[in-house]
Motif scaffolding. Structure first.
Motif, short mmCIF file in Angstrom:
data_model
loop_
_atom_site.label_atom_id
_atom_site.label_comp_id
_atom_site.label_asym_id
_atom_site.label_seq_id
_atom_site.Cartn_x
_atom_site.Cartn_y
_atom_site.Cartn_z
N ILE A 118 0.84 -1.20 0.00
CA ILE A 118 0.00 0.00 0.00
C ILE A 118 0.87 1.25 0.00
O ILE A 118 0.60 2.21 -0.74
CB ILE A 118 -0.95 0.00 1.21
CG1 ILE A 118 -1.96 -1.14 1.07
CG2 ILE A 118 -1.67 1.34 1.35
CD1 ILE A 118 -2.68 -1.45 2.36
N ARG A 119 1.90 1.27 0.83
CA ARG A 119 2.82 2.43 0.85
C ARG A 119 3.40 2.67 -0.54
O ARG A 119 3.44 3.79 -1.03
CB ARG A 119 3.93 2.23 1.87
CG ARG A 119 3.56 2.58 3.28
CD ARG A 119 4.77 2.64 4.21
NE ARG A 119 5.58 1.43 4.21
CZ ARG A 119 5.32 0.36 4.95
NH1 ARG A 119 4.30 0.33 5.78
NH2 ARG A 119 6.10 -0.69 4.89
N TRP A 120 3.88 1.60 -1.17
CA TRP A 120 4.46 1.75 -2.50
C TRP A 120 3.41 2.27 -3.48
O TRP A 120 3.66 3.20 -4.25
CB TRP A 120 5.04 0.42 -3.00
CG TRP A 120 5.73 0.62 -4.30
CD1 TRP A 120 7.04 0.95 -4.49
CD2 TRP A 120 5.13 0.58 -5.61
NE1 TRP A 120 7.29 1.11 -5.84
CE2 TRP A 120 6.14 0.90 -6.54
CE3 TRP A 120 3.86 0.31 -6.07
CZ2 TRP A 120 5.90 0.95 -7.92
CZ3 TRP A 120 3.61 0.36 -7.44
CH2 TRP A 120 4.63 0.67 -8.35
N ALA A 121 2.22 1.68 -3.47
CA ALA A 121 1.17 2.07 -4.41
C ALA A 121 0.76 3.52 -4.22
O ALA A 121 0.62 4.27 -5.19
CB ALA A 121 -0.05 1.16 -4.24
N HIS A 122 0.56 3.94 -2.99
CA HIS A 122 0.11 5.32 -2.74
C HIS A 122 1.17 6.34 -3.14
O HIS A 122 0.83 7.43 -3.59
CB HIS A 122 -0.30 5.48 -1.29
CG HIS A 122 -1.60 4.79 -0.97
ND1 HIS A 122 -2.13 4.77 0.29
CD2 HIS A 122 -2.48 4.09 -1.74
CE1 HIS A 122 -3.28 4.10 0.28
NE2 HIS A 122 -3.50 3.67 -0.94
N ARG A 123 2.43 5.98 -3.01
CA ARG A 123 3.51 6.90 -3.41
C ARG A 123 3.76 6.90 -4.92
O ARG A 123 4.10 7.92 -5.50
CB ARG A 123 4.82 6.51 -2.71
CG ARG A 123 4.86 6.85 -1.27
CD ARG A 123 6.23 6.51 -0.68
NE ARG A 123 6.17 6.61 0.76
CZ ARG A 123 6.64 5.70 1.59
NH1 ARG A 123 7.23 4.61 1.12
NH2 ARG A 123 6.54 5.87 2.89
N ASN A 124 3.64 5.74 -5.53
CA ASN A 124 4.07 5.58 -6.91
C ASN A 124 2.96 5.45 -7.94
O ASN A 124 3.20 5.70 -9.12
CB ASN A 124 5.00 4.36 -7.01
CG ASN A 124 6.26 4.58 -6.22
OD1 ASN A 124 7.17 5.25 -6.68
ND2 ASN A 124 6.32 4.03 -5.01
#
Length: 173
Positions: A118-124
């Motif tokens: 989720i962290r990766w998706a929300h940032r990228n």
């Protein structure tokens, strides 16, 4: 944009699947035990290998896909999961998926992997909501979705199986 092909968490190494992961992938995806709550029948070896090919193609075409999930302490494969571009209910989304070996159940690995995804998706990929689609009776997957802060948005029937759809949207910056 950060490279998702290898991400580390406190206890996990999430990396793009390698040829050496093939037998573990087949084990996870052919096991009757790992399919008890999915609502769908388990795959055979050939179906599992075709699924792995599709997952690899996601990496090649979209730059993100499902990871091999390993314990950092032992490098043992715990399971597979991560993000995959999909269209759900007519919307471009990132599907969050996880399937672990039974020995890895109950240790919080799905939630830990999910938080990293989720962290990766929300940032990228903030334009793409992250969704979890799971059989309505799959209580462990429902608990993971809720633990990750997903909102239950839809109940439906998918291929004859009652299913629930959970959604997480990137925070507005």
């Amino acid at each position: 944009m950060s490279d998702p092909s290898e991400i580390r968490t406190r206890r996990l190494l999430l990396r793009r699947p390698l040829p050496a992961d093939t037998e573990a992938f087949v084990e996870v995806h052919t096991s009757a035990e790992t399919h008890v709550l999915s609502g769908f029948g388990r795959r055979d070896r050939a179906e599992s290998l075709r699924l792995l090919e599709r997952f690899q193609l996601d990496w090649d075409t979209c730059g993100v896909g499902y990871w091999t999930v390993l314990a950092t302490s032992t490098r043992a494969v715990l399971g597979f999961g991560g993000l995959r571009h999909a269209v759900d209910e007519g919307e471009n989304v990132l599907n969050l998926y996880f399937r672990f070996l039974p020995a890895a159940w109950g240790h919080g690995y799905a939630s830990e992997m999910g938080h990293a995804a989720i962290r990766w998706a929300h940032r990228n990929r903030p334009a793409h909501p992250v969704v979890i689609a799971t059989a309505a009776h799959n209580a462990p997957a429902v608990r993971v979705a809720e633990k990750l802060g997903f909102e239950r948005v839809l109940e439906r029937v998918h291929e004859g199986v009652p299913e629930v759809l959970y959604r997480s949207t990137a925070p507005v910056m």
